[in-house]
Design an enzyme around this catalytic site. Structure first.
Site, mmCIF file in Angstrom:
data_model
loop_
_atom_site.group_PDB
_atom_site.id
_atom_site.type_symbol
_atom_site.label_atom_id
_atom_site.label_comp_id
_atom_site.label_asym_id
_atom_site.label_seq_id
_atom_site.Cartn_x
_atom_site.Cartn_y
_atom_site.Cartn_z
ATOM 1 C CE LYS A 22 -3.635 -0.645 2.553
ATOM 2 N NZ LYS A 22 -4.382 -0.821 3.829
ATOM 3 C CE LYS A 51 24.429 -8.872 -37.039
ATOM 4 N NZ LYS A 51 24.445 -7.453 -36.658
ATOM 5 C CG HIS A 96 17.513 -10.052 -19.220
ATOM 6 N ND1 HIS A 96 16.759 -8.911 -19.353
ATOM 7 C CD2 HIS A 96 18.455 -9.994 -20.190
ATOM 8 C CE1 HIS A 96 17.225 -8.203 -20.375
ATOM 9 N NE2 HIS A 96 18.247 -8.834 -20.898
#
Lengths: 424, 424
Positions: free
Chosen positions: B97, B146, B263
């Site tokens: 909250k 890539k 990640h």
């Protein structure tokens, strides 16, 4: 088959960026990675994976506006062949790395029809919740326990009973009540549902109790079934602490056959900044409904925990719209949205004197939700609920609260508006 | 037994608030709910549930500073008897909250020793990752594919092989590569690990491949086991899209016996605002390590996706500190932290010319992580990896990159610094 795209809209603040170039960079960088240098033969094959710039609307600061007010709203279409049919994949695609790339906020999402079709959405929805309660002609009323931490089962049952006597339709746990030796979820549900039955015998009114579903992610399903087995007829869930996918899996589970109420805990870490994060209509609106929340709590514009009114209205619209075009990229304007509607539950700072305003802002499809505005009633908790019900009836009848409060039998409302006043 | 508390530190911006009163309100409001009005007998029983104000440091704006710069750093201790031993419970308690209550940012967390003890943390840690690779005397080198979307298994295997030939220690999937018909995780792992073996036969060097773990939350464990069964020796995971608890459960699972790489996708929705959200050292530092990430990616201070250097250093400190006092409230200054260290992986914009700077900023316990800085090398991908390895060797030997590049056999480094320069 027409290619499906999910479209994300961002607001980027930057004093001098070339926003069109930036948009093109996002469309390529977050999909195929590189484009112009690809051989033509490969382009033919890769085109279906390439993101598309849908629109770039630049706001140049006017005279007298500071240069940092320069922004653009950029919409990018992401081919949904690039990601799986789950919310983590969508969010990581459209706002994973990009969230860290300067002053950028995710302000809207439209899903492909194929992505949308992967989500059953709310199992009950607003209409289903009404059906369970048998209440179709007025906004619902919810109350929250006053304090729960450190209290035992007897205390919670007593609190529950008093709230139920006031005529509330729903009672929810405090979101910070976790598994604990005093009031574990199974016993808590048994005690509170017994109080609900006892109250129903007196008031004739049904009631949903949303017990707080907590604990390790992999155990949530089992704990939900335990609560349901003990009689729980709704569940409260801190969605953002677990991720939208966890809600989506609970909502899609046929065994979890009770309404799910989404709490907005942690939402303030995302939505309030004008420059960063995820806008409230996406976070607490579209994604909650997509993931299957039957009811969604969010900060009301009335109390101390404030959210601007226009953001509240945008959440409401996201939860209640029946137009497919609001959710699906490319849907026909008159097509109906497949998702059931989620009940909006504006919360915090609500007292009976606000009821006419709430109904004006939200219409009839709203849950009036109060904590202090019920427990703090000078005549006690049960009178607190009654005052709200009287206020709702008066507002629906087009009468002022002052008028209604002056009548015999409306002492609860009278006391409430003497204490808190009436706001319009 | 001493009472355990978890301590949250917030930065609150407010031009005129009474910060001491605000702090007291948080300590009561987010624990027992009310205090002063409780009867004395109940206070005795409830005291162990009551939050405590640890400190309030007010920053009054100096001369010339705008009034909106007024803030306070407030630390509140929450009794851990109030919540279960999981990160969702902790976060909902300390910033559920409260996150929606004005200009407030969660800037630090210290856990109770009992809470900490519930988390095994990283299964391998930085030392364990080094052990798997047999590399103990230099920073590690990682490369990123890539482009992956729309490419088939042959293409990925070929990309992988070229990267591996350059002498990188780790290769990671793109975080936006999800389950797809062309390169499903099992087949992808098989193809890439075959390429890793082939390269190892030539270079004699071991390699970890972090395959991206994605999909519905309840299926992650099974998918991880599938990837491991196919030969995966590491996993990449978009932690914030699933919640910290999901990482914690994967990390604590004995069957998931490979390093987990976190990640930071979506992190930018939380940390960049000075007024809202969760600071990077908490989000990408302490919580990632607590939840068991063996390696943690975060935006480097060097590239286009920027994070200020001091925030980077705070993340590094959180991932590498060995002092219990940095994590546990009330721990002795010389006590050792039980959690293994997580490898910091500053990412984005990294080229070989930055290596001396990275080592100065991060010391030896760092993963140098590059995408464009490897694939964009004028002599090709393998030379890209070699240039980094040569830069690392030179920097460790205390030589300038220019010196090293001038020597025979260092053509890769020479070409790299001609293209990207050297930064110091």
């Amino acid at each position: 088959m027409t290619q499906g795209y999910c479209v994300a809209t961002y607001r980027l603040h930057d004093e001098k960026a070339d926003f069109h170039k930036k948009a093109a960079g996002i469309a390529v960088g977050l999909t195929v990675g590189s484009w112009t240098e690809l051989p033509e033969a490969q382009k033919a094959h890769m085109r279906k994976h390439l993101g598309q710039v849908v629109s770039v609307d630049v706001h140049e600061p006017g005279a007298g506006e500071p240069p940092e007010n320069r922004y653009a709203d950029i919409s990018i279409a992401y081919p949904d062949v690039n990601f799986s049919r789950d919310i983590p994949a969508l969010l990581v695609t459209v706002f994973g790395k990009l969230s860290m790339d300067g002053r950028i906020k995710l302000i809207d999402l439209h899903f492909s029809e194929s992505f949308l079709a992967g989500f059953p959405g709310p199992k009950f929805g607003a209409a289903g919740v009404r059906g369970l309660l048998g209440v179709h002609d007025r906004p619902l009323l919810m109350s929250i326990f006053k304090s729960v931490i450190g209290h035992d089962l007897d205390n919670l049952r007593e609190q529950f009973y008093k709230q139920a006597l006031g005529g509330v339709d729903l009672i929810k746990d405090d979101e910070i009540l976790f598994e604990n030796p005093l009031t574990p979820i199974g016993k808590r549900v048994e005690a509170c549902m017994a109080a609900a039955k006892q109250a129903e015998a007196e008031t004739g009114q049904k009631l949903l109790y949303a017990a707080n579903l907590t604990g390790p992610t992999s155990k949530l399903r089992v704990r939900a079934l335990e609560a349901i087995g003990a009689g729980a007829n709704a569940l409260l869930f801190n969605v953002l602490a677990y991720g939208f996918d966890t809600l989506a899996e609970l909502a899609a589970d046929p065994d979890i056959n009770v309404p799910l109420m989404a709490h907005p805990a942690l939402a303030g870490a995302y939505y309030p900044s004008p420059h960063y994060g995820i806008a409230a209509n996406v976070l607490l609106g579209k994604l909650m409904r997509l993931a299957g929340a039957d009811l969604v709590l969010f900060p009301s514009p009335y109390g101390s925990v404030v959210m601007p009114r226009e953001e509240n209205m945008a959440i409401r619209e996201a939860l209640l719209t029946e137009s497919a075009a609001d959710y699906a990229h490319g849907a026909a304007a008159d097509a109906a949205l497949s998702l059931r509607r989620s009940f909006p539950v504006p919360s915090a700072g609500i007292h009976p004197g606000l009821v006419p305003l709430i109904l004006r802002d939200f219409g009839g499809e709203v849950v009036v939700n109060a904590g202090g505005g019920i427990h703090g009633h000078p005549m006690g908790t049960a009178a607190g609920g009654q005052a709200f019900r009287q206020a709702i009836d008066a507002a629906l009848a087009g009468r002022t609260l002052q008028e209604a409060a002056a009548e015999a039998g409306h002492e609860a409302l009278k006391a409430a508006i003497e204490l808190w006043g009436v706001k319009s």
